[in-house]
Scaffold this active site. Structure first.
Site, PDB file in Angstrom:
ATOM      1  N   HIS A 192      -1.037  -0.289 -10.086  1.00 40.11           N
ATOM      2  CA  HIS A 192      -1.596  -1.299  -9.179  1.00 40.11           C
ATOM      3  C   HIS A 192      -2.047  -2.531  -9.956  1.00 40.11           C
ATOM      4  CE1 HIS A 192      -3.511  -1.650  -4.932  1.00 40.11           C
ATOM      5  NE2 HIS A 192      -3.126  -2.841  -5.370  1.00 40.11           N
ATOM      6  N   ARG A 231       0.857  -1.178   0.000  1.00 42.96           N
ATOM      7  CA  ARG A 231       0.000   0.000   0.000  1.00 42.96           C
ATOM      8  C   ARG A 231       0.894   1.230   0.000  1.00 42.96           C
ATOM      9  NH1 ARG A 231      -3.285  -3.045  -1.360  1.00 42.96           N
ATOM     10  NH2 ARG A 231      -5.410  -3.407  -0.574  1.00 42.96           N
ATOM     11  N   GLU A 249     -13.186   9.224 -10.751  1.00 41.36           N
ATOM     12  CA  GLU A 249     -14.071   9.538 -11.871  1.00 41.36           C
ATOM     13  C   GLU A 249     -13.303   9.283 -13.155  1.00 41.36           C
ATOM     14  OE1 GLU A 249     -13.148  14.338 -12.000  1.00 41.36           O
ATOM     15  OE2 GLU A 249     -14.946  13.603 -10.969  1.00 41.36           O
TER      16      GLU A 249
END
Length: 275
Positions: free
Chosen positions: A241, A187, A219
């Protein structure tokens, strides 16, 4: 991937919240209706471990820079005519990888690192579970500084919790070798954002491969992964990621989730139960 208070209130018949990943930090546990179980899913450790090995090679050998140069006809090697040859690349063999978080992912990384003839140092909370592993150094969080000082590659593979968030800051980065690389597949917030950017910009450490970030899209459209301009630094490998996004991860998680649905239907305890 998340459960809010509003969702919990609406889910009056809910029996299981099955997160299709390892992290449950987006689940509001207080919102779980009474009697509802929470489980997560792994199966991503092989994909992430392979990513880490690729990142080590890519950072050390600077594949991206060489690819870009050669596309322009620039031979940045001993084959170039009229220019001095560049320094030789270090091999992974004989180097040390420090694994911060020696769980499922960390153990898969260690297995592959040993295949490259690397030394492995690791920290984990429950040291007793790994005493028989072939590690050069193993200990709890108290040996963090020793692992940082000794490692040529530092891999962050621990979960994010109150004990680990911000664990790697300026002081810890300064303990790393100037020639060392940081690879974060856990993380973003485990490594302090500003401290990491400055360490990379000032070459306090040699470079980093970052697959986890500080800002994520909310968004449609472009989204910068950090308030800091990591994208301007040539010694950073940036990926969105995706280290665990493999066919093996999907297959393993699909089977686990199906099994947990069966278990709940039969009144059995689900696999990977969190609460």
């Amino acid at each position: 991937m998340g459960l809010t208070t509003e969702m919990g209130r609406a889910a009056t018949r809910l029996k299981l919240v099955q997160v299709p990943g390892a992290g449950v930090d987006r689940i509001d546990r207080a919102a779980l209706p009474a009697g509802t179980l929470l489980a997560n899913a792994y199966c991503h450790e092989v994909g992430i471990a392979e990513y880490v090995m690729r990142a080590m090679l890519a950072l050390t050998r600077e594949f991206s820079r060489l690819d870009t140069a050669l596309r322009k006809g620039d031979w940045q090697s001993h084959w170039a005519v009229g220019t001095a040859p560049p320094p030789l690349w270090p091999e992974l063999a004989g180097r040390t990888v420090g694994i911060l978080g020696y769980g499922r992912i960390g153990q898969e990384i260690a297995r592959r690192a040993r295949a490259f003839d690397m030394q492995v140092c690791a920290i984990r909370r429950d040291v007793g579970q790994s005493m028989e592993d072939e590690l050069a150094l193993l200990g709890g969080p108290d040996i963090l500084d020793k692992v940082l000082e000794r490692s040529d590659y530092v891999v962050v593979s621990m979960p994010a919790n109150p004990e680990t968030i911000g664990l790697i800051g300026e002081a810890q980065l300064r303990r790393m070798k100037r020639s060392a690389y940081l690879i974060n597949v856990a993380r973003g917030e485990i490594v302090e954002e500003d401290a990491l950017y400055h360490a990379l910009a000032r070459r306090t450490i040699a470079g980093a491969a970052l697959d986890v970030w500080y800002l994520y899209p909310r968004e449609p459209g472009p989204t910068a992964p950090s308030a800091r301009p990591f994208h301007e630094l040539p010694n950073v490998l940036m990926t969105p990621h995706v280290s665990g996004a493999t066919d093996g991860t999907l297959e393993g998680r699909t089977k686990l989730i199906a099994e947990n649905i069966r278990r709940i239907a039969c009144g059995e305890t689900p696999l990977n139960r969190v609460v």
